[in-house]
Scaffold this active site. Structure first.
Site, PDB file in Angstrom:
ATOM      1  N   LYS A  67       0.832  -1.198   0.000  1.00 18.84           N
ATOM      2  CA  LYS A  67       0.000   0.000   0.000  1.00 18.84           C
ATOM      3  C   LYS A  67       0.870   1.253   0.000  1.00 18.84           C
ATOM      4  O   LYS A  67       1.934   1.284   0.631  1.00 18.84           O
ATOM      5  CB  LYS A  67      -0.878  -0.057   1.255  1.00 18.84           C
ATOM      6  N   SER A  84      -9.336   1.393   3.751  1.00 18.44           N
ATOM      7  CA  SER A  84      -8.550   2.225   2.863  1.00 18.44           C
ATOM      8  C   SER A  84      -7.509   1.465   2.040  1.00 18.44           C
ATOM      9  O   SER A  84      -6.905   2.024   1.133  1.00 18.44           O
ATOM     10  CB  SER A  84      -7.841   3.319   3.669  1.00 18.44           C
ATOM     11  N   SER A 136      -9.381  -1.055   7.820  1.00 17.21           N
ATOM     12  CA  SER A 136      -8.875  -0.760   6.477  1.00 17.21           C
ATOM     13  C   SER A 136      -8.215  -1.917   5.764  1.00 17.21           C
ATOM     14  O   SER A 136      -7.944  -1.832   4.565  1.00 17.21           O
ATOM     15  CB  SER A 136      -7.896   0.422   6.534  1.00 17.21           C
TER      16      SER A 136
END
Length: 462
Positions: free
Chosen positions: A79, A156, A180
């Protein structure tokens, strides 16, 4: 060999047998990313040259009997909150510095030290502050499970969830502050783990709310999650929460099953926010676990899930505002207006409010420990809804935290695994355990995986 949906462990075994080389594997991975990512938007950047170079080095090590282990030569992604040496960490925002970082994040480096191949960084919600998975400031990844309607991926860690679900990489790193990792895992139909705070170092990871932030793996098999977590553990000199924390064996008990375990779940009235189809899948899963020998107990929660979610959200907002206020308030701010609006709630909360939140949290943790007493694990759905159409969703309040924030607030570990489809869309089961009982969560997840003959369902168009 078509390796698109093969697990990281099985890829490692194929590499060890000589069925494939890491260079061939990474070449195919990069080709697949080029083929599909224009429509999926999973990746911020792809490291073709360095990934191929690292793959060749892995092959040389293996030819000299110097392999670094089962995962040597297997690709992964991270990420875009994780620092990667020689690259900027954008955190999904136009407002961040484009400065090149000199050292990779602890979690990234630990996988590199195992010989894994970093092929790129994946999209995130701006500053990881949102759970639909949308990002107008950068790009919104598209959930691969619906070939006809663009749907939200969950956030997220949106790009990581999409990349794993679509077979672009077998493993991706995410972060979880209030769900997330688990939310995109549930919506995209993969496995995502909120690890125990202190088990995996957060050095070199862009924070949102350091009180709750954790690093966790996203995979397509429980074995892979266990292997990645084993590789990620250890002290991190940039993260004091890891100091003195012993490493846990995440693999040894993986196949012990659930017979005799006490698995507790809330009263169905506590889960009223869930769509009916999700509750059907949840009840079916409880019946399966009971048939597998687990003792299933229903016990009403001490407080509504919304209470835990609200407190977690308030504490996160205070921390986010304290950290990102200068970027939000500067003239001609480049922060997305919706993200800025969410963060600006923190301006109405002072030190006294935050201290009160901390005290509320302390009391709830004591209360919930009593609720948990006598049980090995706690079960509930990962998400109250399935993935919704993307159009117009960005400014709509997201309900995911109702079911996920409890684990962050209480400092518990949790894994989300595919629970079954509702109208051809994935749902997730959340297995919550006490802090540092991560191997037990993996054990329960693995038992279901074996019982069902697998958990992950590959999307039809990829």
């Amino acid at each position: 060999m078509n390796q698109a949906f093969i697990s990281a462990a099985d890829l490692g075994r194929a590499l060890a047998r000589g069925d494939i080389t890491s260079e061939a594997l990474v070449t195919a991975t990069l080709a697949r990313i080029r083929k599909y990512d224009a429509q999926l938007n999973a990746f911020v950047e792809v490291y073709d040259e360095s990934a191929l170079g690292a793959a060749r080095e892995s092959d040389i090590r293996r030819s000299r009997n110097q392999s670094k282990g089962l995962l040597d030569g297997v690709p992964f992604a991270a990420k875009d909150l994780f620092d990667v040496e020689g690259h900027a960490t954008l955190a999904g925002s136009k407002a961040t510095s484009r400065a090149i970082v000199a050292r990779s994040a602890n979690a990234v480096q630990r996988l590199l030290d195992k010989g894994m191949i970093l092929v790129g960084k994946t999209h995130t919600v701006e500053f990881a502050y949102g759970s639909w998975g949308t990002n107008p400031s950068s790009k919104t990844p598209i959930n691969p499970r619906d070939p006809l309607i663009p749907r939200v991926p969950g956030g997220s860690s949106s790009g990581s969830g999409v990349a794993v679900a679509a077979g672009l990489v077998p493993v991706a790193l995410g972060t979880d502050t209030g769900g997330s990792v688990r939310t995109p895992a549930a919506l995209c139909g993969v496995i995502g783990m909120k690890t125990s705070l202190g088990l995996v170092g957060r050095g070199g990871v862009q924070p949102l709310a350091f009180l709750f932030d954790i690093v966790g793996p996203m995979t397509r098999s429980v074995e892979d999650a266990a292997l990645i977590l084993a590789s990620l553990q250890g002290e991190d000199q940039e993260d004091p929460s890891t100091f003195g924390v012993p490493q846990h064996d995440t693999v040894n008990d993986l196949e012990k099953g659930v017979a005799g375990l006490v698995l507790r779940h809330p009263a169905m009235a506590d889960l009223a926010a869930a769509e009916p189809g999700i509750l059907v899948q949840f009840r079916r899963t409880l019946d399966e676990l009971r048939a597998m020998g687990a003792l299933i107990e229903e016990k009403p929660l001490p407080r509504p899930l919304e209470t835990y979610a609200s407190l977690t959200a308030n504490m996160t907002t205070v921390e986010a505002w304290g950290r990102y206020r200068p970027l939000v308030e500067q003239e001609n701010s480049l922060v997305d207006p919706e993200i800025a609006k969410r963060m600006s709630r923190g301006a109405t909360m002072g030190v006294a409010d935050y201290l009160d939140y901390l005290e509320q949290r302390r009391m709830m943790q004591i209360e919930f420990d009593g609720y948990f007493t006598g049980a090995d694990a706690f079960l509930l759905p990962s998400s109250p809804i399935t993935a919704k159409p993307l159009e117009g969703i960005h400014d709509t309040p997201a309900p995911f935290g109702i079911f996920t924030r409890l684990a962050n607030l209480m400092d518990l570990a949790s894994i989300s695994i595919p629970m079954g489809d509702v109208e051809n869309l994935p749902t997730g089961l959340q297995i919550v355990v006490r802090r540092f009982a991560d191997p037990l969560a993996l054990r329960v997840a693995r038992a279901l995986e074996v019982h069902r003959g697998g958990l992950f369902l590959a999307p039809s168009n990829y």
